[in-house]
Motif scaffolding. Structure first.
Motif, short mmCIF file in Angstrom:
data_model
loop_
_atom_site.label_atom_id
_atom_site.label_comp_id
_atom_site.label_asym_id
_atom_site.label_seq_id
_atom_site.Cartn_x
_atom_site.Cartn_y
_atom_site.Cartn_z
N GLU A 163 0.84 -1.19 0.00
CA GLU A 163 0.00 0.00 0.00
C GLU A 163 0.88 1.26 0.00
O GLU A 163 0.75 2.14 0.85
CB GLU A 163 -0.98 -0.03 1.18
N GLU A 164 1.76 1.29 -0.98
CA GLU A 164 2.62 2.44 -1.22
C GLU A 164 2.69 2.67 -2.72
O GLU A 164 2.76 1.71 -3.50
CB GLU A 164 4.03 2.20 -0.69
N VAL A 165 2.66 3.92 -3.13
CA VAL A 165 2.88 4.32 -4.51
C VAL A 165 4.21 5.06 -4.54
O VAL A 165 4.47 5.89 -3.66
CB VAL A 165 1.76 5.26 -5.01
N TYR A 166 5.06 4.72 -5.49
CA TYR A 166 6.31 5.46 -5.63
C TYR A 166 6.62 5.65 -7.10
O TYR A 166 6.12 4.91 -7.96
CB TYR A 166 7.46 4.77 -4.88
N THR B 51 15.69 8.27 -1.19
CA THR B 51 16.92 8.70 -1.84
C THR B 51 17.60 7.57 -2.59
O THR B 51 18.24 7.81 -3.61
CB THR B 51 17.91 9.32 -0.83
N GLU B 52 17.46 6.34 -2.13
CA GLU B 52 18.10 5.20 -2.80
C GLU B 52 17.47 4.93 -4.17
O GLU B 52 18.09 4.32 -5.03
CB GLU B 52 18.04 3.95 -1.93
N GLY B 53 16.22 5.35 -4.37
CA GLY B 53 15.53 5.12 -5.63
C GLY B 53 15.21 6.39 -6.40
O GLY B 53 14.56 6.35 -7.43
N ASN B 54 15.67 7.55 -5.87
CA ASN B 54 15.38 8.86 -6.50
C ASN B 54 13.88 9.04 -6.71
O ASN B 54 13.45 9.59 -7.72
CB ASN B 54 16.13 9.01 -7.82
N ALA B 55 13.09 8.57 -5.77
CA ALA B 55 11.64 8.48 -5.97
C ALA B 55 10.86 9.14 -4.84
O ALA B 55 11.27 9.12 -3.68
CB ALA B 55 11.23 7.02 -6.08
N LEU B 56 9.72 9.68 -5.22
CA LEU B 56 8.74 10.12 -4.25
C LEU B 56 7.99 8.87 -3.79
O LEU B 56 7.60 8.04 -4.62
CB LEU B 56 7.77 11.11 -4.91
N ALA B 57 7.83 8.71 -2.49
CA ALA B 57 7.15 7.54 -1.92
C ALA B 57 5.93 8.03 -1.15
O ALA B 57 6.04 8.91 -0.30
CB ALA B 57 8.09 6.78 -0.99
N LEU B 58 4.77 7.44 -1.47
CA LEU B 58 3.50 7.85 -0.88
C LEU B 58 2.82 6.65 -0.24
O LEU B 58 1.99 5.98 -0.85
CB LEU B 58 2.61 8.46 -1.96
N PRO B 59 3.16 6.33 1.01
CA PRO B 59 2.52 5.19 1.67
C PRO B 59 1.13 5.56 2.19
O PRO B 59 0.92 6.65 2.70
CB PRO B 59 3.47 4.88 2.82
N VAL C 192 -0.07 14.25 2.86
CA VAL C 192 -1.21 14.30 1.95
C VAL C 192 -2.35 15.04 2.65
O VAL C 192 -2.59 14.83 3.84
CB VAL C 192 -1.64 12.87 1.56
N ASP C 193 -3.03 15.91 1.92
CA ASP C 193 -4.22 16.59 2.44
C ASP C 193 -5.41 15.65 2.27
O ASP C 193 -5.64 15.16 1.17
CB ASP C 193 -4.48 17.89 1.67
N GLY C 194 -6.14 15.38 3.32
CA GLY C 194 -7.30 14.51 3.21
C GLY C 194 -6.92 13.04 3.36
O GLY C 194 -5.91 12.70 3.97
#
Length: 131
Positions: free
Chosen positions: A40-43, A69-77, A110-112
């Motif tokens: 349940e994470e989007v990256y 930082t290891e994946g140069n990615a935004l992570a949104l759990p 995240v808002d909401g």
């Protein structure tokens, strides 16, 4: 600072704190990337390469906006990942946490309701822009 994250089935906004990584992300906007899901994470890749900041965390609250930082990615759990304690089981006192792959820079929230991210599918095109 606010950002808008959108994908074919939905969108959300997030409020970012004043951190070096958040400033680098804002300066790079708008961006487009391919979504990946992990539990349940989007990256997704951002093309940015910030350093790990003091205060980086591996276990965060649902809805945290983090930078891996290891994946140069935004992570949104928005819920448990495969390495969360209690993965595959109902929420209990033993787990159900949002455990990221490794410590990540915390950028904001995240808002909401972060469960909106459940509609993101692996391979979806993600757009990130200033809100």
């Amino acid at each position: 600072m606010k950002i808008r994250i959108s994908w074919p089935a939905g969108h959300l906004t997030a409020t970012l704190d004043d951190t070096p990584t958040a400033a680098a992300l804002i300066a790079a906007l708008p961006l487009q990337a391919t979504a990946h899901t992990w539990g349940e994470e989007v990256y997704f890749d951002t093309g940015l390469t910030p350093a790990l900041e003091a205060g980086a965390r591996q276990v965060v609250a649902p809805g945290t906006v983090a930078f891996w930082t290891e994946g140069n990615a935004l992570a949104l759990p928005y819920g448990p990942t495969p390495i969360s304690r209690g993965w595959g089981f109902p929420q209990t006192e033993f787990g159900g946490e949002c455990r990221l792959a490794s410590p990540c820079n915390v950028l904001g929230r995240v808002d909401g309701d972060p469960r909106a991210l459940a509609t993101v599918r692996d391979g979806d095109v993600i757009h990130v822009e200033r809100a």
